[in-house]
Structure formats: C-alpha cells, structure tokens
Design an enzyme around this catalytic site. Structure first.
Site, PDB file in Angstrom:
ATOM      1  N   ASN A 144       0.833  -1.211   0.000  1.00  0.00           N
ATOM      2  CA  ASN A 144       0.000   0.000   0.000  1.00  0.00           C
ATOM      3  C   ASN A 144       0.866   1.260   0.000  1.00  0.00           C
ATOM      4  O   ASN A 144       0.597   2.230  -0.710  1.00  0.00           O
ATOM      5  CB  ASN A 144      -0.908   0.021   1.229  1.00  0.00           C
ATOM      6  CG  ASN A 144      -2.016  -1.009   1.174  1.00  0.00           C
ATOM      7  OD1 ASN A 144      -2.296  -1.585   0.132  1.00  0.00           O
ATOM      8  ND2 ASN A 144      -2.653  -1.246   2.305  1.00  0.00           N
TER       9      ASN A 144
ATOM     10  N   ARG B 215     -10.345  -3.603 -14.534  1.00  0.00           N
ATOM     11  CA  ARG B 215      -9.196  -4.443 -14.178  1.00  0.00           C
ATOM     12  C   ARG B 215      -9.610  -5.895 -14.361  1.00  0.00           C
ATOM     13  O   ARG B 215     -10.685  -6.290 -13.909  1.00  0.00           O
ATOM     14  CB  ARG B 215      -8.746  -4.218 -12.731  1.00  0.00           C
ATOM     15  CG  ARG B 215      -8.345  -2.778 -12.405  1.00  0.00           C
ATOM     16  CD  ARG B 215      -7.744  -2.693 -11.006  1.00  0.00           C
ATOM     17  NE  ARG B 215      -7.678  -1.319 -10.526  1.00  0.00           N
ATOM     18  CZ  ARG B 215      -6.698  -0.468 -10.802  1.00  0.00           C
ATOM     19  NH1 ARG B 215      -5.711  -0.855 -11.580  1.00  0.00           N
ATOM     20  NH2 ARG B 215      -6.706   0.769 -10.304  1.00  0.00           N
TER      21      ARG B 215
ATOM     22  N   ARG C 257      -4.997   2.949 -13.452  1.00  0.00           N
ATOM     23  CA  ARG C 257      -3.614   3.128 -13.053  1.00  0.00           C
ATOM     24  C   ARG C 257      -2.931   1.817 -12.653  1.00  0.00           C
ATOM     25  O   ARG C 257      -3.458   1.030 -11.877  1.00  0.00           O
ATOM     26  CB  ARG C 257      -3.519   4.120 -11.883  1.00  0.00           C
ATOM     27  CG  ARG C 257      -2.111   4.712 -11.733  1.00  0.00           C
ATOM     28  CD  ARG C 257      -2.003   5.571 -10.502  1.00  0.00           C
ATOM     29  NE  ARG C 257      -3.013   6.594 -10.399  1.00  0.00           N
ATOM     30  CZ  ARG C 257      -2.909   7.811 -10.932  1.00  0.00           C
ATOM     31  NH1 ARG C 257      -1.842   8.122 -11.636  1.00  0.00           N
ATOM     32  NH2 ARG C 257      -3.873   8.688 -10.769  1.00  0.00           N
TER      33      ARG C 257
ATOM     34  N   HIS D  60     -15.313   3.779 -14.783  1.00  0.00           N
ATOM     35  CA  HIS D  60     -15.122   2.927 -13.611  1.00  0.00           C
ATOM     36  C   HIS D  60     -16.375   2.103 -13.314  1.00  0.00           C
ATOM     37  O   HIS D  60     -16.428   1.356 -12.353  1.00  0.00           O
ATOM     38  CB  HIS D  60     -14.762   3.821 -12.417  1.00  0.00           C
ATOM     39  CG  HIS D  60     -14.221   3.109 -11.230  1.00  0.00           C
ATOM     40  ND1 HIS D  60     -14.903   3.045 -10.030  1.00  0.00           N
ATOM     41  CD2 HIS D  60     -13.071   2.423 -11.047  1.00  0.00           C
ATOM     42  CE1 HIS D  60     -14.185   2.360  -9.155  1.00  0.00           C
ATOM     43  NE2 HIS D  60     -13.069   1.968  -9.744  1.00  0.00           N
TER      44      HIS D  60
ATOM     45  N   TYR E 287     -11.806  -9.626  -2.357  1.00  0.00           N
ATOM     46  CA  TYR E 287     -12.481  -8.364  -2.065  1.00  0.00           C
ATOM     47  C   TYR E 287     -13.960  -8.616  -1.840  1.00  0.00           C
ATOM     48  O   TYR E 287     -14.577  -9.396  -2.550  1.00  0.00           O
ATOM     49  CB  TYR E 287     -12.366  -7.380  -3.237  1.00  0.00           C
ATOM     50  CG  TYR E 287     -10.988  -6.899  -3.610  1.00  0.00           C
ATOM     51  CD1 TYR E 287      -9.841  -7.386  -2.989  1.00  0.00           C
ATOM     52  CD2 TYR E 287     -10.827  -5.943  -4.599  1.00  0.00           C
ATOM     53  CE1 TYR E 287      -8.586  -6.942  -3.349  1.00  0.00           C
ATOM     54  CE2 TYR E 287      -9.573  -5.479  -4.973  1.00  0.00           C
ATOM     55  CZ  TYR E 287      -8.454  -5.990  -4.345  1.00  0.00           C
ATOM     56  OH  TYR E 287      -7.219  -5.537  -4.705  1.00  0.00           O
TER      57      TYR E 287
ATOM     58  N   ARG F 263     -13.700   2.194   4.862  1.00  0.00           N
ATOM     59  CA  ARG F 263     -12.475   1.414   5.037  1.00  0.00           C
ATOM     60  C   ARG F 263     -11.229   2.293   5.071  1.00  0.00           C
ATOM     61  O   ARG F 263     -10.344   2.102   5.885  1.00  0.00           O
ATOM     62  CB  ARG F 263     -12.330   0.402   3.891  1.00  0.00           C
ATOM     63  CG  ARG F 263     -11.141  -0.542   4.077  1.00  0.00           C
ATOM     64  CD  ARG F 263     -10.837  -1.334   2.819  1.00  0.00           C
ATOM     65  NE  ARG F 263     -10.019  -0.571   1.895  1.00  0.00           N
ATOM     66  CZ  ARG F 263     -10.251  -0.454   0.607  1.00  0.00           C
ATOM     67  NH1 ARG F 263     -11.307  -1.016   0.065  1.00  0.00           N
ATOM     68  NH2 ARG F 263      -9.450   0.251  -0.179  1.00  0.00           N
TER      69      ARG F 263
ATOM     70  N   HIS G 150     -14.668  -3.758   0.045  1.00  0.00           N
ATOM     71  CA  HIS G 150     -14.632  -3.013  -1.210  1.00  0.00           C
ATOM     72  C   HIS G 150     -16.018  -2.580  -1.696  1.00  0.00           C
ATOM     73  O   HIS G 150     -16.134  -1.731  -2.580  1.00  0.00           O
ATOM     74  CB  HIS G 150     -13.952  -3.882  -2.283  1.00  0.00           C
ATOM     75  CG  HIS G 150     -13.569  -3.158  -3.522  1.00  0.00           C
ATOM     76  ND1 HIS G 150     -14.217  -3.342  -4.730  1.00  0.00           N
ATOM     77  CD2 HIS G 150     -12.597  -2.243  -3.767  1.00  0.00           C
ATOM     78  CE1 HIS G 150     -13.646  -2.582  -5.659  1.00  0.00           C
ATOM     79  NE2 HIS G 150     -12.665  -1.900  -5.106  1.00  0.00           N
TER      80      HIS G 150
END
Length: 703
Positions: free
Chosen positions: A44, A376, A406, A436, A469, A565, A593
């Site tokens: 992270n 993704r 990214r 997204h 997730y 979170r 998530h």
C-alpha cells in the site's frame, strides 16, 4: 465550513494503513497472517508514494500553493506526510525485527544471510545462485560524470526494483575502484528457499549476490556494497486533448514512468558513505526524499511467506465461496435471472454466476450481443476467453477497456489487442473521464422479441480479486434496468449525450446530485420531527459537498452511520455538526470493497449499490453507476450487511476526531462481521442443498 472541520486526505490514508499494520501487530492472529498484513501495508505504501506523493511533488515543483479542504498547501502536506510516514516505517520494521522475525525462527522458518545458514548448505546455495540467479543479472557500470565530460551519462535505474550497488576493485589494485549497479529484476525470485530437516531457510537474493559476487566479477574484490530502491513518480497522465491514438499515448505514459523523477529513495542501513554518495548522484534524490531502512527493503515481497507450503497452523482458516442459494445450477442462467433478481455478495458467494453468464452467452444461439466495461481483469481471465469465444461465434461483442486504470494500463493494452484480434469492437474509454462503472449487458432474442440481461456490481470483472475483495452485485432481467443499460452503453461507446435514465444513476451527470438530494431529504424529515437515518459503506469519503451535506443532516438530527475502510476527510466528534455521525472502519481477512448506501426515506429504505466512492474524482471525473435495489429480499440482505459492520467488536476501528483510529473494544458477546457473513452464506447454501436433495419434481408434458 472552516478547514478545521476536515481531515487531510493523505494523513487519513496513512491512518488507514496504520490500521492494516495493526492487524500484523495482533499477537492472537496466526503468524503467517500477520506477515501477510505487514506485506500488504508495505505494498500500500509503495503505491501511495508513486501516486499521492508523486502528485503532490509535481504540484510543489510547479509552485502551487493551493490548499486542500483541510487548509494545507502541497509543501505542508509533503512535510506532514514525511513526519507521519517516518513513524509508520519505524513501526513496520520494529514489528518485523523484534516480533515477526524471531517468531518465524521459532517455527523453523529462517530468513537468513548466507553466513548464518548451516555450512553444509552453502555449496548448494552457490550452485543455485549460478544456475537460477546469475544468468538473469545485468550489471550496469557507473562513471562519475562530474570529473569527465566525455564519460557516459549516468544510468537510468529501474524503479520499484531492488538494486545492489557494489564498490569493486581489481584484486591487489586498490586504486582501481569502481561502482557497479546490479538490478534485481522481478523475474528473479526474492528468496532462495532451501530445506534442511524440518527447518526452512529463505535467503534474500540481494545477500546471495553480495556473497557470491566473485561469480559475477571473477577478477575483482568487493570493498563495500549497499542495497537501495527508487520510487519514481507514477502520477503521469495522458494528455487527452492532444491524443489522436490513445493506445499509443498510454504506451508513452508507461515509458515516461520508467524515467520520471524520484519521489522516494530507500537505502538499507549499513550502506557505505562512498556508495550512498553515488546513489544520491544517480537518483537525484533530495535529502527529504531519502529513507534509511533498518531491515530488508520491499517488505511487500514477504507476502510469499503467507502462502508457503505446509505450516497450516500458522495460517488463517481459508473460507470457501458458497453457491448462491437463489441459483439452481441445473437450469440455464438466463432462466434463473428471468425468474427473479439474483443478489451476489462476493467472496461469500461464488463469482461463478457472473462468469457463467458470459460463458453461456458466448455459445447460446439466441444471444445476439454482449456489451461490457472492463476496468481491471485477472491474469488468466475466463471472462476474456468467453468474450473472444462469443466473437468467434458471431455475436456482436462490444467492450470498453479503460486504458487509464492506473498500473493496469499495460495489461489492459494487451487485453484490448487480444480482444480486437478476435473481432471484438473495442472502445478505449471516454475522453476526459475514467470509466469505472461495472456493467454487463447481454441481449437475447426470445419469442421473437428482444430481452436484456444485466449485471451491475461494485467490483471489477476479475476472478482473482473476487476471491479477496467483498463486493455486491445483482443479475437482473428487469426491463427498465435493461433499457437504462442500453442508454448508458450507447452514450459511452457512441460518445453521445446520456438521456434521462429510469432507474440507474450515472456519474458524472446524475449521481452526485441525487445523493445530495437524498441526504437533504433526510435532513428535512429530521427537522420536521420525523425519523431519519443514513447508513453508507464506502472505501473513501473525501467530497466536500457530500461531507457538508452530512454535517447539515447531523445538525438536524439525522442518525448517520458510515462504514469507511480507507480515507475519511469528515471529522467525527462531539461538535454540533458531527454529534450524530458514527464512523467505523473494518479491516479483516477480506478487503472491504463494496459500496452500499441506504436512506430511511420515511420508512421506504431506499437502498443502492454503486461502483463509486464518495470522492470528487468518482462523482465528477469518472463514469460510475449507482443502482437502486428493488427486490425486498435483496434489500433486506444489504441491510443486514450494513448493520453487521456496526456490531463488529473484533475487527472494527472507530475513527476519532483527529483522524486516528481506536479499535472497538471487545464485548462479552463476540461478533465479527466477516465471520458472520461467511457463516450465513454457508448455512444458506447447505439449506438449499438439503431442499433440492429432498424435493422431487415431475416432468410435465409440453403443451
């Protein structure tokens, strides 16, 4: 609101990562699970420096003095980050050195130098170094350009890679000293594992290189060495206004990241002055960008120890995804969705129904078209395979591949090329926005008419992360949802104006406005003396307008519960505008998530799932979707998920006024949200299996 009413985004993120690290600090957790959380905190931190520190560094270099909502300039933020991060790194390495490393040794897992292993293993290690490591090394010679105008320019060293700097000289010729860099590419395993009896030794590859340096430079002696790692600015965006070929522009962005400015230089302690001076010259790192590390660099690589064979007693019990009880796998997935909306809460529920929808659609003669947004994807993706197969089978397949995801840009470029070769119509995102949204639309011809099947979710179409997730999604054949899905795809792929949708609320056109309306409606009800409440689960809360609306609702008496979170720029506390707001964060086995919003709405309980966090970038600069939940059973299931977080007294942290966190104290009755949801999923699956095994259904003659 004054700037003192908000928490700085970057400092809030560091506190989130401290919560991740705190899981590694808990002695009651299995040892290798603790190592895993330490590695996650390091991973992270790597991305934080690449993106957030990288972005602030650019702003500082440009002379920006623009303040964030907490009233801090880029320079002030960078100074505050360094101070807080320094303590965070100290916490990481104190934990590793004083606690985890000795505990691993007690379990006969030895992370050792070559000098510390049993002497009988050294020859074996040398042989493995020569066979497995040496052929993959590419040393880079260094010349001091400050003394010779004709010298070669300083080498451009790779980022996020361990590099061993060696001070060498020809044997018996001390004046022949030179410096050579030895990058350790990602294809080289970080550790060489070797067993002796019941003991396992793990030797860091950087130590092997230094120990067996004579195999690399047979005529030279090693005088000193140092291990370092460069973090470069990863916050480099494509200039879309000038982009004719977006794929080509993205390749340039990827290339630019390899040579962008240094934002962090990690140097392992013990590095000689000579070596450190050379490293500074080559990397051009400013003094405030240098972090001297008392331990092994790249703790993210230690993730592999969480998955080493055996040692099961040192790992957490693995939870298995369950078959959703609402699906009968004996039937076609289209028949199942036609009967009712299907709710999935991954990874408690298997991701297989989503994959199955695409795989069945790929070979179904009645399916005419498949449309999907990919942000993704997994490395070996069944979803990609299904889309390719569908195109080969003559379906009209349209896929929006977001090239601006990214650090997934390279993979998405390859995926897009692969799909395009198969005949899939590819759209590379939308100009000026990231796409997204998580949406799939399958169009099928049934009884001489068109029927639409949709999937909406909060997470990516990634089979790997779907096991790690927590994400909510629905499969539906509702006509109004299908109509909206078509409108959304037509607007995205056709680059046309998005018309008014019936159900689905897209960003950046409708979502934020609707969220603010819903918050303000609760405030109005509370002011009128009615019951009013808001419960939301998001990854991050940063948008100033949303925060101010929540503050106002709290002042009017709305009970607000936020499960966040990560980043939280809202400042809880006893102040008038925050007294009715409770903020918690749950860090557990799975990464939280899902985005779920619920508004009391006079007892109607308007409930939504969304791909968007409550951040300005999501609400104003991305294409996102907020999907209303209509089915009463699904709404009840989501309510249970929202409520469970606020009952958790094992993994929940309460966010405090200063942005720090405090673990929710254990009560007499133990409750862990993720454990509860897993048990609920297992119980429902077993009940449904028993029901099917004891139910006999007769074949009926066709009309």
């Amino acid at each position: 609101m004054p700037s003192s009413s908000y928490i700085n985004r970057e400092l809030s993120w560091i506190e989130f990562n401290q919560r991740v690290l705190s899981e590694a600090q808990r002695p009651e957790k299995p040892l290798l699970e603790r190592v895993k959380f330490l590695a996650i905190s390091a991973s992270n931190l790597d991305e934080f420096f690449q993106v957030r520190v990288g972005g602030l560094t650019l702003l500082k270099s440009a002379g920006s003095r623009t303040k964030d909502i907490a009233g801090m300039t880029p320079l002030q933020q960078l100074n505050a980050i360094r101070k807080r991060i320094s303590q965070h790194i100290t916490d990481q390495y104190t934990l590793y050195t004083d606690t985890l490393l000795p505990a691993l040794h007690e379990q006969e897992i030895h992370i050792s130098s070559v000098n510390a292993v049993d002497p009988s293993l050294v020859d074996n290690l040398k042989e493995r170094f020569i066979e497995e490591v040496l052929p993959l090394l590419s040393p880079i010679a260094y010349e001091d350009t400050s003394k010779d105008d004709d010298a070669f320019p300083a080498p451009i060293l790779p980022a996020m890679t361990l590099i061993v700097a060696c001070e060498l000289s020809i044997k018996n010729k001390a004046k022949s000293k030179r410096v050579v860099f030895v990058p350790i590419t990602e294809i080289i395993e970080r550790f060489i594992h070797i067993d002796k009896g019941s003991a396992r030794y793990a030797i860091p590859v950087e130590d092997l290189i230094c120990h067996f340096i004579s195999e690399l430079f047979p005529s030279e002696s090693l005088h000193s060495h140092g291990v370092f790692r460069i973090t470069r600015n990863g916050d480099i965006a494509v200039q879309e206004e000038d982009a004719i070929d977006l794929a080509g522009e993205m390749e340039e962005v990827l290339s630019a990241r390899k040579t962008s400015n240094t934002v962090r230089l990690e140097v392992q302690s013990g590095c000689s002055r000579v070596i450190e001076k050379v490293i500074k010259q080559v990397t051009l790192a400013a003094p405030e960008q240098i972090y001297r590390i008392h331990g092994p660099l790249a703790l993210s690589d230690f993730m592999q120890f969480a998955f080493i064979p055996g040692h099961d007693t040192l790992k957490s019990v693995q939870w298995e995804p369950q078959s959703p009880p609402s699906i009968d796998y004996a039937n076609s997935i289209f028949d199942e969705i036609s009967k009712k909306d299907i709710f999935l809460y991954h990874p408690y529920h298997s991701f297989d129904p989503v994959v199955r929808l695409l795989e069945e659609a790929a070979s179904d003669d009645q399916v005419l078209s498949i449309k999907q947004v990919l942000y993704r994807t997994a490395k070996n993706s069944r979803i990609i395979d299904a889309l390719i197969r569908a195109a080969h089978n003559g379906k009209q397949v349209t896929v929006l591949v977001e090239l601006k995801a990214r650090f997934d840009e390279a993979r998405n470029l390859l995926r897009a090329e692969e799909l395009q070769r198969a005949g899939v119509q590819i759209v590379y995102g939308v100009k000026g926005l990231k796409t997204h949204a998580k949406i799939t639309l399958v169009i099928r011809k049934e009884n001489n008419s068109i029927k639409r099947y949709c999937h909406f979710g909060t997470g990516n179409y990634n089979e790997s992360t779907a096991k790690l997730y927590t994400d909510a999604s629905i499969l539906t054949a509702r006509e109004d949802f299908g109509t909206d899905a078509s409108l959304i795809f037509n607007a995205i792929t056709g680059r046309s104006k998005l018309l008014q949708t019936k159900r689905i609320l897209p960003a950046p056109t409708h979502m934020k406005k609707r969220i603010l309306q819903l918050i303000n409606s609760e405030a109005a009800r509370a002011k009128a003396g009615e019951k009013a409440s808001i419960t939301a689960k998001v990854n991050s809360l940063q948008d100033k307008d949303i925060i101010n609306a929540l503050y106002n609702a709290s002042k009017q008496g709305v009970k607000i519960r936020l499960n966040i979170r990560g980043i939280c720029c809202l400042k809880p506390g006893k102040r008038n505008e925050a007294k009715n707001i409770e903020v918690i964060s749950v860090i557990d086995y799975y990464l939280e998530h899902a985005r779920i919003f619920q508004f009391y709405a006079g007892g109607k309980k308007l409930t939504f799932i969304s791909s968007a966090d409550w951040m300005t970038r999501n609400l104003e600069k991305r294409i996102e979707l907020m999907v209303p939940i209509v089915d009463k059973k699904i709404k009840a299931a989501l309510t249970e998920i929202l409520d469970a977080a606020f009952l958790d007294n094992q993994q929940a942290h309460r966010i405090l006024t200063d942005g720090d966190s405090q673990r929710v104290e254990n009560k007499k009755e133990r409750f862990r949200m993720q454990e509860h949801l897993q048990a609920t999923a297992e119980k429902a699956a077993k009940t449904q299996t028993r029901k099917r095994n004891t139910t006999f259904e007769a074949h009926k003659p066709h009309d």
